[in-house]
Motif scaffolding. Sequence first.
Motif, PDB file in Angstrom:
ATOM      1  N   VAL A 125       0.865  -1.184   0.000  1.00  0.00           N
ATOM      2  CA  VAL A 125       0.000   0.000   0.000  1.00  0.00           C
ATOM      3  C   VAL A 125       0.896   1.225   0.000  1.00  0.00           C
ATOM      4  O   VAL A 125       2.046   1.156   0.409  1.00  0.00           O
ATOM      5  CB  VAL A 125      -0.970   0.020   1.215  1.00  0.00           C
ATOM      6  N   LYS A 126       0.348   2.335  -0.446  1.00  0.00           N
ATOM      7  CA  LYS A 126       1.169   3.543  -0.554  1.00  0.00           C
ATOM      8  C   LYS A 126       0.946   4.521   0.597  1.00  0.00           C
ATOM      9  O   LYS A 126       1.805   5.343   0.884  1.00  0.00           O
ATOM     10  CB  LYS A 126       0.895   4.238  -1.884  1.00  0.00           C
ATOM     11  N   THR A 127      -0.213   4.453   1.238  1.00  0.00           N
ATOM     12  CA  THR A 127      -0.524   5.425   2.290  1.00  0.00           C
ATOM     13  C   THR A 127      -0.964   4.723   3.569  1.00  0.00           C
ATOM     14  O   THR A 127      -1.409   3.560   3.549  1.00  0.00           O
ATOM     15  CB  THR A 127      -1.658   6.369   1.849  1.00  0.00           C
ATOM     16  N   ILE A 128      -0.851   5.435   4.667  1.00  0.00           N
ATOM     17  CA  ILE A 128      -1.334   4.928   5.948  1.00  0.00           C
ATOM     18  C   ILE A 128      -2.836   4.690   5.864  1.00  0.00           C
ATOM     19  O   ILE A 128      -3.338   3.679   6.363  1.00  0.00           O
ATOM     20  CB  ILE A 128      -0.975   5.901   7.089  1.00  0.00           C
ATOM     21  N   HIS A 129      -3.536   5.580   5.187  1.00  0.00           N
ATOM     22  CA  HIS A 129      -4.985   5.423   5.037  1.00  0.00           C
ATOM     23  C   HIS A 129      -5.318   4.073   4.394  1.00  0.00           C
ATOM     24  O   HIS A 129      -6.197   3.345   4.870  1.00  0.00           O
ATOM     25  CB  HIS A 129      -5.572   6.571   4.215  1.00  0.00           C
ATOM     26  N   GLU A 130      -4.605   3.723   3.320  1.00  0.00           N
ATOM     27  CA  GLU A 130      -4.838   2.436   2.660  1.00  0.00           C
ATOM     28  C   GLU A 130      -4.510   1.272   3.595  1.00  0.00           C
ATOM     29  O   GLU A 130      -5.236   0.273   3.640  1.00  0.00           O
ATOM     30  CB  GLU A 130      -3.981   2.314   1.400  1.00  0.00           C
ATOM     31  N   ALA A 131      -3.417   1.388   4.325  1.00  0.00           N
ATOM     32  CA  ALA A 131      -2.978   0.301   5.211  1.00  0.00           C
ATOM     33  C   ALA A 131      -3.993   0.041   6.319  1.00  0.00           C
ATOM     34  O   ALA A 131      -4.380  -1.103   6.551  1.00  0.00           O
ATOM     35  CB  ALA A 131      -1.614   0.632   5.808  1.00  0.00           C
ATOM     36  N   VAL A 132      -4.434   1.103   7.000  1.00  0.00           N
ATOM     37  CA  VAL A 132      -5.373   0.896   8.111  1.00  0.00           C
ATOM     38  C   VAL A 132      -6.733   0.436   7.601  1.00  0.00           C
ATOM     39  O   VAL A 132      -7.413  -0.353   8.266  1.00  0.00           O
ATOM     40  CB  VAL A 132      -5.498   2.147   9.016  1.00  0.00           C
TER      41      VAL A 132
END
Length: 151
Positions: free
Chosen positions: A38-45
């Motif tokens: 994933v590229k962003t923290i938003h995507e990861a969480v």
Amino acid sequence: MDDNAQPGHRFFLVREDMLPEALVKTVQAKSLLARGDVKTIHEAVEQVELSRSAFYKYKDGIFPLSKLERDRIVTISLDLEHRSGILSKVLSLIAGLEGNVLTIHQTIPLQGIAGVVISVEMTRMDMDVSTLLDRLRGMDGVSRAIVTGQG
């Protein structure tokens, strides 16, 4: 419990199934980011179903054990007598103990003493930092050995 331990500086080894779900998911999200899945923290969480606030709360305090083992690096400052072969013997000792020298910085000798700063990865070494320092201090030509950094 050590009365001298400061909050935030103590570590515990805990089985994953004993951890609260938010901590486990934080590690999973960090892993997704580290691998580039994933590229962003938003995507990861979002992928691990964790709130961003929980991720930010725990992200700097939980790591997989393998991460801590890989990052076992110590920076040591030494004063060495200005004689041929002393630094070579120090490096040979570290290598013989399975240490991996990452950086070396040596000053020009003044009054017969050269200052040397060495960063050593200790992951494969079967000893703690204080034992390594004792071994270094016991070497002929080493007049001082102290830890200046650890990570």
